[in-house]
Design a protein around this motif. Structure first.
Motif, short mmCIF file in Angstrom:
data_model
loop_
_atom_site.label_atom_id
_atom_site.label_comp_id
_atom_site.label_asym_id
_atom_site.label_seq_id
_atom_site.Cartn_x
_atom_site.Cartn_y
_atom_site.Cartn_z
N UNK A 1 0.83 -1.20 0.00
CA UNK A 1 0.00 0.00 0.00
C UNK A 1 0.87 1.25 0.00
N UNK A 2 1.90 1.26 0.86
CA UNK A 2 2.81 2.41 0.94
C UNK A 2 3.57 2.60 -0.38
N UNK A 3 3.97 1.48 -0.99
CA UNK A 3 4.71 1.55 -2.24
C UNK A 3 3.82 2.10 -3.36
N UNK A 4 2.55 1.68 -3.39
CA UNK A 4 1.62 2.20 -4.40
C UNK A 4 1.43 3.71 -4.23
N UNK A 5 1.35 4.16 -2.99
CA UNK A 5 1.22 5.60 -2.72
C UNK A 5 2.45 6.35 -3.22
N UNK A 6 3.61 5.78 -2.98
CA UNK A 6 4.86 6.41 -3.42
C UNK A 6 4.93 6.48 -4.94
N UNK A 7 4.59 5.38 -5.63
CA UNK A 7 4.63 5.35 -7.10
C UNK A 7 3.64 6.34 -7.70
N UNK A 8 2.49 6.43 -7.12
CA UNK A 8 1.47 7.35 -7.64
C UNK A 8 1.92 8.80 -7.49
N UNK A 9 2.50 9.13 -6.33
CA UNK A 9 2.99 10.50 -6.11
C UNK A 9 4.12 10.84 -7.07
N UNK A 10 5.00 9.86 -7.31
CA UNK A 10 6.12 10.09 -8.23
C UNK A 10 5.61 10.27 -9.65
N UNK A 11 4.60 9.46 -10.04
CA UNK A 11 4.04 9.56 -11.39
C UNK A 11 3.40 10.92 -11.63
N UNK A 12 2.84 11.50 -10.57
CA UNK A 12 2.20 12.81 -10.68
C UNK A 12 3.17 13.96 -10.38
N UNK A 13 4.46 13.60 -10.13
CA UNK A 13 5.49 14.58 -9.78
C UNK A 13 5.09 15.42 -8.57
N UNK A 14 4.39 14.77 -7.65
CA UNK A 14 4.00 15.42 -6.39
C UNK A 14 5.13 15.20 -5.39
N UNK A 15 6.06 16.15 -5.38
CA UNK A 15 7.30 15.97 -4.62
C UNK A 15 7.06 15.83 -3.13
N UNK A 16 6.26 16.69 -2.55
CA UNK A 16 6.03 16.66 -1.10
C UNK A 16 5.40 15.34 -0.66
N UNK A 17 4.38 14.90 -1.40
CA UNK A 17 3.72 13.64 -1.05
C UNK A 17 4.67 12.46 -1.22
N UNK A 18 5.46 12.49 -2.28
CA UNK A 18 6.38 11.39 -2.56
C UNK A 18 7.45 11.27 -1.48
#
Length: 649
Positions: free
Chosen positions: A593-610
């Motif tokens: 679950x944590x990894x999916x959250x990280x990948x999604x934030x990176x895909x959206x270039x959401x730096x703070x969330x990632x």
């Protein structure tokens, strides 16, 4: 004619002929002096004295070693050798004359011996002065450098003989070395000569002898020296401010037909020689059995680690090597290197692809069906990844997840991921991303349905790799600029590229799945000490000829690196310098679950969330300020510095 005259064997003959002539003339001078006092001996007795004296004195001079000493190195002790030879020779001559039933004239014999001794010693003194003058006048035509040899053992003897033979045979290195003196820590050798070169003292006084004898270079000739002693001696040599050359370690010497030519193997000192340990040896037999006849794929195959992996894999006759890299210039360079070396003998495929592209990587696996995968593709530069954290997450985390899951799906035999000591208690995005990669490998290896052996290898800084500090230091020194070090207390573990790659190969050969292999890299090294030694290797003085500037710790940088996390113990392997860190159980449901959250934030270039997601996945991810503050607080503790790995038995 001058070059012929300078040959040592020719000079010995010249010296012997000159001694014979001087002994003969001395007989005439002695008899003439006695004739003044009307005590001259008959001419027949003088003739017999000339012949017997010359033969006997030449023989005893030879036995005493008067012709083993190169005349440029004659000193007071060597003149005593001439005294011994003349005294013994005259005594033997008297015995021979008596046996021939001729009268022995004591006064004449004493005078003959005295004049002969004075003449022979004076001739050597004048000859030495003449030779030195001749050498100086010929200096513009010769590149020979005054050389100090460290170690008076067998290697030193071989070097001196090879230099002498090189002079006689006009070999290329005959004018590169002029042996002036030897240092050795054996008190029994000090004061003696080795092939005419004096052993002047011990290694602790190298700097003194460099100045005294105007030494221009040093040869370290102790190939079997133990690591701590070698480190000590090389530190002394580097402080002498002259270039240093080395004989390879005894295990690395190249023998041809059971003989070894050391002069061809002498090399410049390398920074890794100052690290204080021997290169790590690995079991090539295990590696050969592991690689032979297999299809091997290397991601990041054009990089410093990846390209060395490809080189070493090629030595063990794989069925096929597949190089995968996004940077075509590096990929092309290693491709051409292997084509030139192996030609059609090596089945080599070079592909341009990104590990971020799941479908492209899957396409490669479907087509080539690799059996062994070495995953070396990654962004590794700490400050750059602090500025662009999304790229570290996409390339390192997502790229590793892509390649690992595809390898698992295609039932690859073994998957080896290359990690870094910066993954341990990370203080930067790059290190945290690599720790996340380690967790991905452990997560997949924990799945019951997996048939692939997943393994991680962890090691410190690699000398000579892309981004290594050593090339930067060298460039700064060569351009006459100050050497920049971030902090006077910063320390790092170091290893060579071949060591790092051999660790990866060995780990792959002995892995059973899920392990983190850690190399005992000896004691960490202060970067400022490394810089000072490198400056000295260029024959310059730190802080005088070359300044060292402290620029401050860079973004995300630790004051010291670690190889092991607190929760990891160590187990021994068959290689005494390779250990296995205990597996840490991953909560699969929470992690995915944590990894999916990280990948999604990176895909959206959401730096703070990632970055926040990376902190959640890697609980040991802290700030460099917090880590360094803690380290500075315990800096005075004796066990913090130079701590080695302690295996759990």
């Amino acid at each position: 004619m001058r070059e012929y005259f300078r040959k040592f064997s020719v000079r010995k003959i010249v010296l012997a002929v000159a001694d014979c002539f001087l002994i003969t003339v001395s007989a005439l001078i002695a008899n003439f002096a006695l004739s003044v006092f009307e005590k001259a001996v008959p001419n027949s007795e003088v003739l017999i004295s000339m012949v017997c004296g010359s033969i006997c004195c030449l023989l005893t001079l030879m036995i005493c070693g008067a012709y083993k000493i190169m005349w440029r190195y004659f000193n007071g002790k060597d003149y005593l050798t001439c005294l011994e030879g003349i005294v013994l020779g005259m005594f033997m001559s008297c015995i021979v004359i008596g046996v021939l039933k001729h009268e022995v004239q004591i006064i004449y014999t004493l005078l003959h011996g005295s004049v002969s001794l004075i003449a022979i010693c004076l001739f050597r003194y004048l000859f030495k002065s003449t030779f030195i003058t001749l050498s100086k006048t010929d200096k513009t035509n010769s590149s020979a450098k005054r050389t100090l040899i460290v170690g008076g053992g067998r290697a030193c003897e071989i070097i001196l003989k090879e230099i002498r033979h090189a002079e006689e045979e006009h070999r290329s290195y005959s004018n590169a070395y002029e042996p002036v003196c030897i240092v050795d820590d054996s008190t029994a050798k000090i004061g003696k000569t080795i092939d005419g070169v004096p052993v002047v003292g011990n290694t602790s006084d190298i700097s003194k002898y460099v100045e005294q004898y105007k030494i221009e270079q040093i040869i370290f000739a102790i190939p079997s020296c133990l690591e701590e002693e070698r480190k000590r001696i090389l530190d002394v040599c580097s402080a002498a401010k002259v270039p240093i050359k080395m004989i390879p370690f005894i295990g690395n010497l190249i023998f041809e037909n059971d003989t070894v030519e050391l002069m061809k193997q002498i090399r410049d000192i390398k920074v890794e020689d100052l690290l204080g340990r021997d290169p790590v040896k690995f079991d090539n037999k295990d590696i050969k059995e592991f690689i032979y006849g297999k299809v091997c794929l290397v991601t990041g195959g054009g990089g410093s680690i990846g390209s060395e992996l490809v080189r070493q894999i090629a030595k063990y006759s794989p069925k096929q090597i597949i190089i995968v890299d996004i940077y075509e210039n590096n990929a092309y360079e290693i491709q051409q290197e292997l084509v030139m070396e192996y030609g059609d003998k090596l089945n080599l495929v070079t592909l341009i692809a990104s590990v971020r592209d799941y479908f492209r990587i899957n396409q490669i696996f479907e087509r080539y069906k690799p059996q062994i995968v070495f995953h070396a593709a990654a962004h590794k530069h700490v400050p750059l990844m602090e500025v662009s954290p999304m790229e570290a997450i996409k390339n390192n985390v997502v790229g590793t997840f892509n390649v690992a899951t595809i390898a698992d799906f295609h039932k690859v035999e073994k998957f080896v991921m290359i990690s870094t000591d910066k993954a341990v208690n990370p203080t930067n995005v790059m290190g945290a991303s690599k720790r996340c990669c380690e967790m991905i490998i452990q997560y997949i290896s924990q799945q019951k349905e997996t048939t692939t052996d997943f393994v991680t290898t962890r090691f410190g800084n690699v000398l000579g790799s892309n981004g290594s500090v050593i090339p930067l230091f060298k460039k700064q020194i060569e351009q006459g600029k100050p050497v920049t070090v971030t902090h006077p207390d910063i320390i790092r573990y170091f290893m060579t590229i071949p060591e790092a790659v051999s660790l990866v190969m060995e780990a792959a050969a002995i892995a059973h799945g899920g392990e983190i292999f850690v190399l005992d890299m000896g004691k960490p090294v202060k970067i400022v000490t490394l810089a000072e030694n490198l400056i000295r290797m260029y024959g310059k003085i730190p802080y005088k000829d070359v300044q060292i500037q402290f620029t401050g710790l860079r973004p995300g940088e630790k004051i010291k690196e670690e190889l092991l996390m607190n929760e990891e113990g160590l187990k021994k392997t068959s290689n005494k310098l390779i250990f296995i860190g205990n597996q840490i159980e991953i909560d699969s449901d929470k992690f995915i679950v944590q990894l999916h959250k990280l990948k999604s934030a990176a895909a959206e270039n959401d730096e703070a969330t990632a970055v926040n997601a990376l902190h959640e996945i890697v609980p040991t991810f802290t700030t460099p300020e917090e880590f360094n503050k803690h380290e500075f607080a315990k800096k005075d503790s004796p066990e913090i510095e130079n701590k080695k790995l302690s295996p759990v038995l």
